[in-house]
Enzyme design. Sequence first.
Site, short mmCIF file in Angstrom:
data_model
loop_
_atom_site.label_atom_id
_atom_site.label_comp_id
_atom_site.label_asym_id
_atom_site.label_seq_id
_atom_site.Cartn_x
_atom_site.Cartn_y
_atom_site.Cartn_z
N LYS A 39 0.84 -1.20 0.00
CA LYS A 39 0.00 0.00 0.00
C LYS A 39 0.88 1.25 0.00
CE LYS A 39 -3.94 1.92 2.62
NZ LYS A 39 -4.76 1.78 3.84
N SER A 114 -9.64 1.80 3.07
CA SER A 114 -8.81 2.54 2.15
C SER A 114 -7.79 1.70 1.38
CB SER A 114 -8.08 3.64 2.92
OG SER A 114 -7.17 3.09 3.84
N SER A 138 -9.76 -0.46 7.22
CA SER A 138 -9.20 -0.26 5.88
C SER A 138 -8.57 -1.48 5.24
CB SER A 138 -8.18 0.88 5.89
OG SER A 138 -8.85 2.12 5.93
#
Lengths: 433, 89
Positions: A39, A114, A138
Site C-alpha cells: 500500500k 482505504s 481499511s
Amino acid sequence: MGYHEIRFEPDDRYNAFLTTCTRASHGDGRLAGVAVAVKDNISTQGIETTCASKILKGYVPPYDAHAVGLLKQAGAAIVGKTNMDEFGMGTTTENSAFGPTLNPSDTGRVPGGSSGGSAAAIAAGMVPLALGTDTGGSIRCPAAFCGIVGLKPTYGRVSRYGLIAYANSLEQIGPMGKTVSDVSSLMQVIAGYDRRDSTSRERPYAHTPSKEIKGLRIGIPEEYFGPGVDPGVTRVVRAAIGRLEELGATTKSCAIPSMDYALAAYYVTCTCEASSNLARFDGVRYGPAAETKKSWHDAYQDVRRAGFGLEVRRRIMLGTFALSSGYYGKYYAKAQVARENVKKDFAKIFSGVDVIAGPTMPTIAFRLGEKSDPLPMYLSDILTVPANLAGIPAISVPCGRSEGMPVGLQIMGRPFEDERVIDVAYAYEQAVN
Amino acid sequence: MVSENEVKHIGELADIGIDGEELVAFTHQFNVILEYFDILDRVSGEPAVASDLINVMRDDIVEPSLPRDAVLRNAGGQEDGFIKAPRVM
C-alpha cells in the site's frame, strides 16, 4: 544471498497500482520470488510513496518500513505500490488523488477502502499477497467488498516504523491474500518486535492454521445484525455462522452497548490524531516546494490547499476543532472515555466466549459515487471501528455473495490471539471450499 | 452550531487555506458531523490514567542516522546543506 529478478507487467484495468516495478528484484527465503504489492502509505526505499496524495507526489523514501525490510529479507519481490484513499481517509478508494480503483467483481462499484488497491490487485489475480493498513477497517472493508482475506493484527504486533502516520493509536499494517493460509504466511514474515516503534510488542507469529474448532465459543453481538445492516448481508453471514456451528462451535448472543457511540469516538480520535500527524506536510522537507519568499503561514496554506484533497482537509479541520480550546473536554476527552468503555465491553464478552463473529460491512460494495456526503460514508465503518478502538485482532474472510457481490465474515479475538481468528477463518474456508 | 467565522478561524489554525465558496460547504458538513458527535454527551466520567502501559524510551546516545544527501533529496529548497523554509519574520 542470491539475487534474482522477476518481471511484473500486469494488465491494471482496475487502477489498483499507483507505481509498478517492471523488474522487481528479490533474494532467497520463504517468500522467494513471490510478488507482493505494498500500500502506498508504507515507505519503500527508492520507490515513490505518495499516500495517494498530491502533497507527496515525487517523494521517494530514503528508507524501508520495517515490514518492507522483513519482506525483502524473506525473499519477496516488491512489485508495486497500491492505490488507496488519500492518507487512508476513506472507505471506497475514491478519495485517491490519482483516480479511484474499481472493484474487479463489478467495475461500476468501489473496491472498498482505504486499502482498495491492494484488495483489487489480489482479487484480479495480479499478485497473490499484499500489505494493507487498517485504521478503522481499511484492510477488512476492501477484503469483504472484493472477496479476499484480510487481517488487522493486534495493535503492537506489526511494527508501524515507516508507515506514514494518519491515526497512530488506531492503525496497524496487516496481511491481505486470496486465502487464509496466504494471509497467515505473510503474517509470519511481518510480525515481531521492532525497537523503532515504541508501541511494538515482542509477540512474533509462528502459526500454521488449524481447522479444528470443536468446542469453540462464538459471541454474536446483536448490534452486528441491527436495522442498519442489509438483510442480504445478514442472511449470508448468519448462514456462515451456522456452518461454524456444524463444525462444532457453539454460539451465544451478546451485546456491545458502547456501539452506540463507538463510531463518534473513532472519528473524533482519528481526526484529532490526523490534525497533528499531517501538520508535517508543508512543502519544506518533502512534496511540492513551498514558496520561500512568502510568509510561512501564506506559503503553508498555498501548499496545503493545493496538495490535500477535500476529505483530508475536512478531517484535519475537524480534528483541529475538536482539540481547540473550549471543545477538548466535549470531544476528545469524551472519546477517550468512550474508547475505554469499548475495551471494557469486549473484555467482558471475551470472558465468556473465545471469538466474536458478525458481518465485516453492513452492505455490499457501494456503486461508484454513491456515498458523496461525508457522514453516510463514515457510518458504513460502524462494524469495523470497534476492533481498532480496542486494539484487538480481526479478520475478514469471504462467506458468500449477496446481489452477486462478495460478503465478508468478520471474526474478532482477544488481544494477541490473532492465531485463533486465523484458525476460525481457516476452518470456515476449508469447510466451504 | 458552528459559524462560518469559526470554521474560517479553524482553517487558519490548521493552515489549510479555505476560500469563500468552500467555507459554506465545509461549515454545513461540520455542523452535520458535529451534531452526530453530540452522542458523546451520553458518555460520563473522565479519561482514566492508563495503568497497564509504560513509556518506552531508548538510551540517549548518538546512533547512526540517514546520510544528509538522502534526507535533502526530497526537500523543495536547500542551501549549504540545510533545508530552505519560508521566512518566519
